[in-house]
Scaffold this active site. Structure first.
Site, short mmCIF file in Angstrom:
data_model
loop_
_atom_site.label_atom_id
_atom_site.label_comp_id
_atom_site.label_asym_id
_atom_site.label_seq_id
_atom_site.Cartn_x
_atom_site.Cartn_y
_atom_site.Cartn_z
N SER A 10 0.85 -1.20 0.00
CA SER A 10 0.00 0.00 0.00
C SER A 10 0.87 1.24 0.00
O SER A 10 1.64 1.46 0.94
CB SER A 10 -0.89 0.02 1.24
OG SER A 10 -1.39 1.33 1.42
N MET A 70 -12.28 4.32 -0.56
CA MET A 70 -12.91 4.57 0.74
C MET A 70 -13.58 5.93 0.64
O MET A 70 -13.16 6.91 1.25
CB MET A 70 -11.85 4.52 1.85
CG MET A 70 -11.40 3.10 2.14
SD MET A 70 -9.85 3.04 3.05
CE MET A 70 -8.73 3.09 1.68
N MET A 139 -11.39 -5.89 5.56
CA MET A 139 -10.62 -4.93 6.37
C MET A 139 -10.29 -5.57 7.70
O MET A 139 -11.19 -5.96 8.45
CB MET A 139 -11.41 -3.64 6.60
CG MET A 139 -11.53 -2.73 5.39
SD MET A 139 -9.99 -2.30 4.55
CE MET A 139 -9.02 -1.59 5.87
N ASP A 173 -6.51 -6.52 4.41
CA ASP A 173 -5.92 -5.18 4.43
C ASP A 173 -5.93 -4.61 5.84
O ASP A 173 -6.99 -4.35 6.41
CB ASP A 173 -6.75 -4.29 3.48
CG ASP A 173 -6.15 -2.90 3.28
OD1 ASP A 173 -5.07 -2.63 3.84
OD2 ASP A 173 -6.77 -2.11 2.56
C1 DX5 Z 1 -6.25 1.52 5.66
C2 DX5 Z 1 -5.80 1.12 4.27
C3 DX5 Z 1 -4.67 0.20 4.23
C4 DX5 Z 1 -3.41 0.66 4.91
C5 DX5 Z 1 -2.78 -0.55 5.54
O1 DX5 Z 1 -7.47 2.16 5.56
O2 DX5 Z 1 -6.87 0.52 3.56
O3 DX5 Z 1 -4.39 -0.22 2.90
O4 DX5 Z 1 -2.48 1.27 4.06
O5 DX5 Z 1 -1.69 -0.15 6.29
P1 DX5 Z 1 -0.91 -1.15 7.25
O6 DX5 Z 1 -0.42 -2.28 6.41
O7 DX5 Z 1 0.17 -0.28 7.78
O8 DX5 Z 1 -1.89 -1.59 8.30
ZN ZN Z 2 -6.43 -0.36 1.53
#
Ligand code: DX5
Ligand code: ZN
Length: 215
Positions: A10, A70, A139, A173
């Protein structure tokens, strides 16, 4: 033989002042997808980037752009993200009243479609649409920020989605590390987003470490 796993760094955790270079670096480090977190400061309490940024970084890699929307009412912008260079467009079930219609809007744009569920959203919302999807994005943190702690109920949720449709791609994610990835693989997930874990170390070492868990 074990199923191949897909690693999707990401760019939320990358250095935005040199985004093009960061994308080339994670491509060279062995990423499979580039995960892009589009936030509108409304559906989630954070604001990131949108169509113009995605368009401008498209030239830095041939890897698939995995665009995680989002945003409230994503149906307003599907064609724009498709034209900007997205390969997979994921919408949140909680962000649109007409989920079925929006899924088909993505399909009609010629792109792959994913549906994402917040940690508190039950898998039941997938029941009548799962056959239409290319992917479900689970999520494993509340969306909005990188660097949060993995929520344990994700594991049960992955298993429940597998029961609904065994051959669906399941992307996880949030809070993915070399520790948390293992249980997600065992539960049946096959695509892994990782932001802070990959970008806080050597990119290729971190990506390889995630892959090794599946050997
Ligand atoms: C959060 C995002 C993720 C985020 C994950 O809303 O959808 O993609 O970048 O970050 P890490 O891997 O640091 O939890
Ligand atoms: Zn994400």
């Amino acid at each position: 033989m074990k199923n191949k796993i897909i690693i999707a760094p990401s760019i939320l955790s990358s250095d935005f002042s040199k985004l093009g270079e960061e994308i080339k670096a994670i491509d060279n480090a062995g990423a499979d997808y580039i995960h892009m977190d589009v936030m509108d400061g409304n559906f989630v309490p954070n604001l990131t980037f949108g169509v113009p940024v995605i368009k401008s970084i498209r030239k830095y890699t041939d890897l698939p752009f995995d665009v995680h929307l989002m945003i409230e009412k994503p149906e307003r912008y599907i064609e724009e993200y498709a034209n900007a260079g997205a390969d997979i467009i994921t919408i949140h079930s909680e962000s649109t009243i007409h989920l079925h219609r929006t899924i088909h809007q993505v399909k009609n744009s010629g792109k792959k479609v994913g549906v994402s569920l917040n940690p508190s959203t039950p898998v039941d919302v997938l029941k009548y649409i799962i056959e239409d999807l290319d992917m479900v994005l689970v999520m494993s943190v509340n969306p909005g920020f990188g660097g949060q702690k993995f929520i344990e109920s994700t594991i049960e949720k992955i298993k429940d989605i597998k029961k609904l449709r065994s051959n669906i791609d399941i992307e996880i994610d949030g809070g993915i590390t070399d520790i948390t990835i293992k249980r997600c693989i065992d539960a049946g997930a096959n695509i892994f987003v990782a932001g802070s874990y990959i970008f806080s170390g050597n990119y290729s070492e971190r990506i390889n470490k995630l892959r090794e868990i599946n050997l």
